[in-house]
Design an enzyme around this catalytic site. Structure first.
Site, mmCIF file in Angstrom:
data_model
loop_
_atom_site.group_PDB
_atom_site.id
_atom_site.type_symbol
_atom_site.label_atom_id
_atom_site.label_comp_id
_atom_site.label_asym_id
_atom_site.label_seq_id
_atom_site.Cartn_x
_atom_site.Cartn_y
_atom_site.Cartn_z
ATOM 1 N N MET A 30 0.843 -1.194 0.000
ATOM 2 C CA MET A 30 0.000 0.000 0.000
ATOM 3 C C MET A 30 0.887 1.256 0.000
ATOM 4 O O MET A 30 0.392 2.360 0.279
ATOM 5 C CB MET A 30 -0.936 -0.003 1.207
ATOM 6 C CG MET A 30 -1.895 -1.199 1.170
ATOM 7 S SD MET A 30 -3.423 -0.910 2.053
ATOM 8 C CE MET A 30 -2.832 -0.634 3.702
ATOM 9 N N HIS A 37 9.135 -3.444 3.702
ATOM 10 C CA HIS A 37 8.842 -3.634 2.276
ATOM 11 C C HIS A 37 10.125 -3.927 1.499
ATOM 12 O O HIS A 37 10.155 -4.774 0.616
ATOM 13 C CB HIS A 37 8.200 -2.372 1.683
ATOM 14 C CG HIS A 37 6.905 -1.961 2.301
ATOM 15 N ND1 HIS A 37 6.774 -0.825 3.057
ATOM 16 C CD2 HIS A 37 5.671 -2.532 2.261
ATOM 17 C CE1 HIS A 37 5.509 -0.697 3.444
ATOM 18 N NE2 HIS A 37 4.821 -1.720 2.990
HETATM 19 P P1 AMP Z 1 1.446 -2.947 3.451
HETATM 20 O O1 AMP Z 1 2.026 -1.896 2.560
HETATM 21 O O2 AMP Z 1 1.430 -2.571 4.898
HETATM 22 O O3 AMP Z 1 0.140 -3.495 2.941
HETATM 23 O O4 AMP Z 1 2.461 -4.180 3.400
HETATM 24 C C1 AMP Z 1 2.856 -4.750 2.177
HETATM 25 C C2 AMP Z 1 3.622 -6.024 2.462
HETATM 26 O O5 AMP Z 1 4.763 -5.714 3.257
HETATM 27 C C3 AMP Z 1 2.800 -7.051 3.243
HETATM 28 O O6 AMP Z 1 3.091 -8.360 2.758
HETATM 29 C C4 AMP Z 1 3.308 -6.866 4.658
HETATM 30 O O7 AMP Z 1 3.169 -8.015 5.463
HETATM 31 C C5 AMP Z 1 4.763 -6.545 4.403
HETATM 32 N N1 AMP Z 1 5.324 -5.835 5.554
HETATM 33 C C6 AMP Z 1 4.857 -4.701 6.141
HETATM 34 N N2 AMP Z 1 5.597 -4.382 7.227
HETATM 35 C C7 AMP Z 1 6.544 -5.346 7.323
HETATM 36 C C8 AMP Z 1 7.607 -5.596 8.251
HETATM 37 N N3 AMP Z 1 7.836 -4.787 9.291
HETATM 38 N N4 AMP Z 1 8.385 -6.677 8.050
HETATM 39 C C9 AMP Z 1 8.147 -7.520 7.012
HETATM 40 N N5 AMP Z 1 7.172 -7.337 6.106
HETATM 41 C C10 AMP Z 1 6.373 -6.276 6.264
#
Ligand code: AMP
Length: 285
Positions: A30, A37
């Site tokens: 997102m 990320h």
């Molecule tokens: P988001 O942008 O929050 O929807 O996250 C996109 C992807 O990044 C998803 O697969 C999340 O699980 C992963 N993600 C977000 N924060 C972390 C983190 N701290 N460590 C590992 N992966 C993450």
């Protein structure tokens, strides 16, 4: 690095890669990218010829009283991070590109979506499954990378891929934390200085729980109460849920005698944060 905002153009780029026999790794996000990320992108970079990152704040996974409008967005900043990380294509569609009209068909997660965040965020996983399925159909990756930070999301996407025969390998990636233990999240930007300090209570409570289990405690209720006790020491924290569930179906366990997921959601002020750990190998006491 290419940046595309339309499905048509992205498909054209991907078809050209396919005709050269290149493999594609996909990281759905997102946006407002951070090192969590980046770890997914780096892994994808290692395992594929081309890396695609989607940046899309998916409205249908937000509830009416959630943070859709305030969710941080900065495409230029994300573009620079992706470029430096060696991304080949950013797919950053508008809401109308992804949802020209209201969907009449959605994908739902049933039992896996019942508890944890699913119980607290109605319709959330329906929105997640539906957008991920759409993105898989647009990007057609060999591999897709998901963080264990969103453990329930990962479990649901793995099951969706299996149940609906998506031809993609789901690659789980470990949680990336700040040096002091806070799990990285785009939502951490909402925290004031005092709240940022208070947010450490999540990782602290989980590490106390992990130590208890490692010391031989197998009673889930005892673990639950310990987590609750630790979180309640922080005045700015309000518990949304504490769950100890089996790692496969995400149903509550009373005795920890199988792989489990220990997951929590805690409001720090107005900001809702999540954190968890998987316990994959459980020895008998
Ligand atoms: P988001 O942008 O929050 O929807 O996250 C996109 C992807 O990044 C998803 O697969 C999340 O699980 C992963 N993600 C977000 N924060 C972390 C983190 N701290 N460590 C590992 N992966 C993450």
């Amino acid at each position: 690095m290419l940046v595309s905002t339309t499905i048509k153009e992205s498909r054209r780029i991907i078809e050209a890669w396919r005709s050269e026999g290149l493999t594609i790794g996909f990281v759905p996000t997102m946006g407002y990218l951070h090192d969590g990320h980046k770890s997914l992108i780096e892994r994808a970079r290692l395992e594929n010829d081309k890396v695609v990152v989607s940046i899309f704040v998916n409205p249908i996974q937000f509830g009416p009283n959630e943070d859709l409008t305030t969710y941080p967005r900065d495409l230029e900043r994300d573009r620079q991070i992706c470029e430096a990380a060696g991304v080949d294509l950013i797919f950053a569609p508008s809401v109308t590109e992804m949802y020209p009209e209201k969907n009449l068909v959605y994908i739902d997660a049933l039992i896996l979506g019942d508890r944890l965040c699913g119980a607290k965020r109605e319709g959330h996983f329906r929105g997640v499954c539906t957008v991920v399925a759409k993105l898989f159909n647009i990007i057609t990756p060999e591999r897709a990378y998901f963080g264990e930070k969103d453990a329930q999301q990962l479990a649901i996407i793995e099951q969706m891929t299996k149940d609906l025969n998506f031809d993609v390998q789901i690659v789980p990636c470990p949680i990336v934390r700040e040096p002091d233990g806070l799990a990285m999240s785009s939502r951490n930007t909402y925290l004031s200085t005092g709240e940022r300090q208070a947010a450490l209570i999540l990782s602290k409570a989980l590490s106390v729980a992990k130590n208890l289990i490692n010391a031989g405690e197998r009673n889930a209720k005892v673990i639950y109460q310990k987590i609750e006790e630790v979180i309640k020491t922080e005045a700015l924290a309000r518990i949304d849920y504490i769950e100890i569930v089996d790692a496969k179906l995400l149903q509550p366990v009373t005795i920890i005698d199988q792989p489990v997921l220990v997951a929590i959601a805690v409001f720090i002020g107005k900001t809702r944060l999540i954190d968890n750990f998987f316990l994959r190998e459980v020895s008998s006491r």
